[in-house]
Enzyme design. Structure first.
Site, PDB file in Angstrom:
ATOM      1  N   SER A 104       0.811  -1.210   0.000  1.00  0.00           N
ATOM      2  CA  SER A 104       0.000   0.000   0.000  1.00  0.00           C
ATOM      3  C   SER A 104       0.852   1.271   0.000  1.00  0.00           C
ATOM      4  O   SER A 104       1.572   1.534  -0.948  1.00  0.00           O
ATOM      5  CB  SER A 104      -0.961  -0.034   1.189  1.00  0.00           C
ATOM      6  N   ASP A 243      -2.324   6.417  -3.586  1.00  0.00           N
ATOM      7  CA  ASP A 243      -1.202   5.770  -2.927  1.00  0.00           C
ATOM      8  C   ASP A 243      -0.680   4.652  -3.815  1.00  0.00           C
ATOM      9  O   ASP A 243      -1.138   4.477  -4.948  1.00  0.00           O
ATOM     10  CB  ASP A 243      -1.581   5.268  -1.531  1.00  0.00           C
ATOM     11  N   ASP A 245      -0.952   1.500  -4.115  1.00  0.00           N
ATOM     12  CA  ASP A 245      -1.811   0.462  -4.695  1.00  0.00           C
ATOM     13  C   ASP A 245      -3.169   0.997  -5.132  1.00  0.00           C
ATOM     14  O   ASP A 245      -4.045   0.228  -5.522  1.00  0.00           O
ATOM     15  CB  ASP A 245      -1.976  -0.721  -3.743  1.00  0.00           C
ATOM     16  N   ASP A 247      -5.778   2.399  -3.626  1.00  0.00           N
ATOM     17  CA  ASP A 247      -7.044   2.322  -2.894  1.00  0.00           C
ATOM     18  C   ASP A 247      -7.271   3.515  -1.976  1.00  0.00           C
ATOM     19  O   ASP A 247      -8.297   3.609  -1.312  1.00  0.00           O
ATOM     20  CB  ASP A 247      -7.166   1.004  -2.121  1.00  0.00           C
TER      21      ASP A 247
END
Length: 462
Positions: A104, A243, A245, A247
């Site tokens: 993440s 960010d 990833d 999400d």
């Protein structure tokens, strides 16, 4: 509930090369996942694997692939793909599961694994526990004729771009808007700019050249200073920071001011309430700003707090039959649009409100009085699991009571263990920024002392 060794609040995460993020453990994880999930459901067992842009993703992808194949499960490789895109493709391809290789918003040294169920939601705790139990078994491969095969998903990017665009009303477009998109050198680098461009925006993309090492490095939702500067320099209407990833999302208005997840929730809740599209209320977390709660209450919009973590926000949304929830960090869940937090979808929802109301983001964000907050991470010597004993320490409890009394009804204190890092987070919120900083520093010192004593006691009894 059985204590879990590997899974935290959002899958498995850690520094690459250290347990559990090692090739051996991830291979065993792939095998255990294949054994647990391969026998569930009907038809051929296919598992999707997607990743962000970390250099370690190549190795972990291969280890997972080998483990799943050894369990007799077929693998479909997506390549770099945002986490919500993997959730979407898991659901629409009727896969047995989706696997995300990502840490993440962390730096490139870290990596992690998280899973999606066939319906595109996070894997249930019970299944994660079952996978952990299977990892204690001896790895035994299936017969050669039953080994899983691997193939590439040729148009994963195009499928997800079309899905994102479908979340934006066909009658609207982004013509005339200049949008700066900070891709965090992460999984959305080849997707997010195309989404906004194909909807008509004049797009300026930054941090869109990943090299395996620069993911989240001085960019993205956790480091938005470059985005703020670019918005001002280019005279943009809005900045969008994802960010690593994809999400999470943090926005920047045309004045260069940040619009975090709390303000995004407020904007979406007000817009939906105005057109009759708000189902019930809004779910935040223990860390959501008190100003958001007060502003929603003034607008007669119900608000509930869940524990920190998007899976807990999701659980409360489902319990209440609501559709809108999220975190100040930028995890925004719109259940009428997606099955998980999606930074691109959330940004498009805000752009929809701007287009429908013909108002700039700087106006839409007005309303909540955002209370000053301080967040201090107290590192633990071992793991986040020590936080329970720290929280019960009499000195910590007395310090929390005294601090809360000083804040009275004009502030909040939250002490919690991180689910992804070996730290205890100390959050203090109140009217006066100086008082908040002082109380936060003093309380963190007490927690730090208690955490050190817990660690020493643990070492003495080991």
């Amino acid at each position: 509930m059985t204590e879990r060794r590997f899974f935290g609040t959002d899958g498995i995460r850690g520094c690459f090369g250290e347990e559990p993020i090692t090739p051996e453990t991830i291979l065993k994880l792939g095998w255990a996942t294949g054994r647990v999930l391969g026998e569930r459901g009907r038809g051929e067992a296919n598992v999707l694997i997607g990743k962000d842009t970390r250099v370690s993703g190549y190795l972990l992808e291969s280890a997972l692939e080998a483990g799943l194949s050894a369990a007799g499960v077929n693998i479909i490789l997506l390549g770099p793909m945002p986490t919500p895109g993997i959730a979407y493709l898991t659901r629409t391809t009727r896969a047995r599961a989706g696997v995300v290789i990502s840490a993440s918003h962390n730096q490139f040294q870290d990596n992690g694994i998280k899973f999606f169920a066939p319906d595109g939601t996070k894997l249930a705790d019970e299944l994660e526990t079952e996978i952990e139990r299977m990892m204690d078994c001896r790895l035994a491969t299936v017969a050669p004729a039953r080994l899983g095969k691997a193939e590439r998903f040729d148009d994963a990017r195009g499928r997800y771009i079309e899905f994102c665009k479908s979340a934006f009303p066909h009658k609207l477009d982004l013509n005339g808007l200049k949008v700066v998109v900070d891709c965090a050198n992460g999984a959305a680098y080849h997707i997010a700019p195309s989404v906004f461009d194909e909807l008509g925006a004049d797009v300026v993309a930054i941090a869109d050249e990943p090299d395996g090492f620069n993911i989240n490095l001085d960019c993205g939702s956790t480091h938005p200073a470059r985005l703020q500067q670019t918005v001002l320099e280019r005279g943009a209407d809005i900045g969008v920071a994802l960010d690593g990833d994809g999400d999470r999302v943090i926005l920047v208005d045309h004045r260069g001011e940040l619009v975090n997840g709390d303000l995004i929730l407020y904007i979406l809740a007000k817009a939906r309430a105005a057109n009759g599209g708000l189902a019930g209320g809004v779910v935040g977390t223990l860390m959501s700003n008190l100003g958001l709660e007060q502003a929603l209450r003034q607008a007669a919009i119900p608000f509930l707090r869940a524990p920190v973590g998007d899976r807990y926000v999701m659980s409360m949304l489902l319990e209440q039959g609501w559709e809108l929830g999220g975190e100040a960090s930028g995890h925004i869940i719109c259940l009428d649009r997606s099955t998980t937090g999606d930074g691109i979808i959330a940004a498009l929802q805000v752009l929809q409100a701007m287009a429908e109301q013909q108002r700039p983001l700087a106006e839409l964000r007005r309303g909540p009085h955002i209370y000053p907050q301080t967040m201090i991470n107290v590192e633990l010597d071992v793991s986040g699991g020590e936080a329970g004993s720290v929280d019960r320490d009499p000195r910590v409890q007395e310090a929390v009571r005294a601090a809360q009394a000083a804040l009275a009804d004009n502030g909040r204190i939250v002490l919690r263990a991180s689910g992804t890092e070996p730290v205890v987070r100390v959050m203090v919120e109140g009217h006066d920024a100086a008082v908040v900083r002082r109380i936060g520093t003093d309380l963190a010192d007490v927690v730090r002392a208690a955490a050190g004593q817990c660690s020493r006691a643990g070492s003495a009894t080991a």
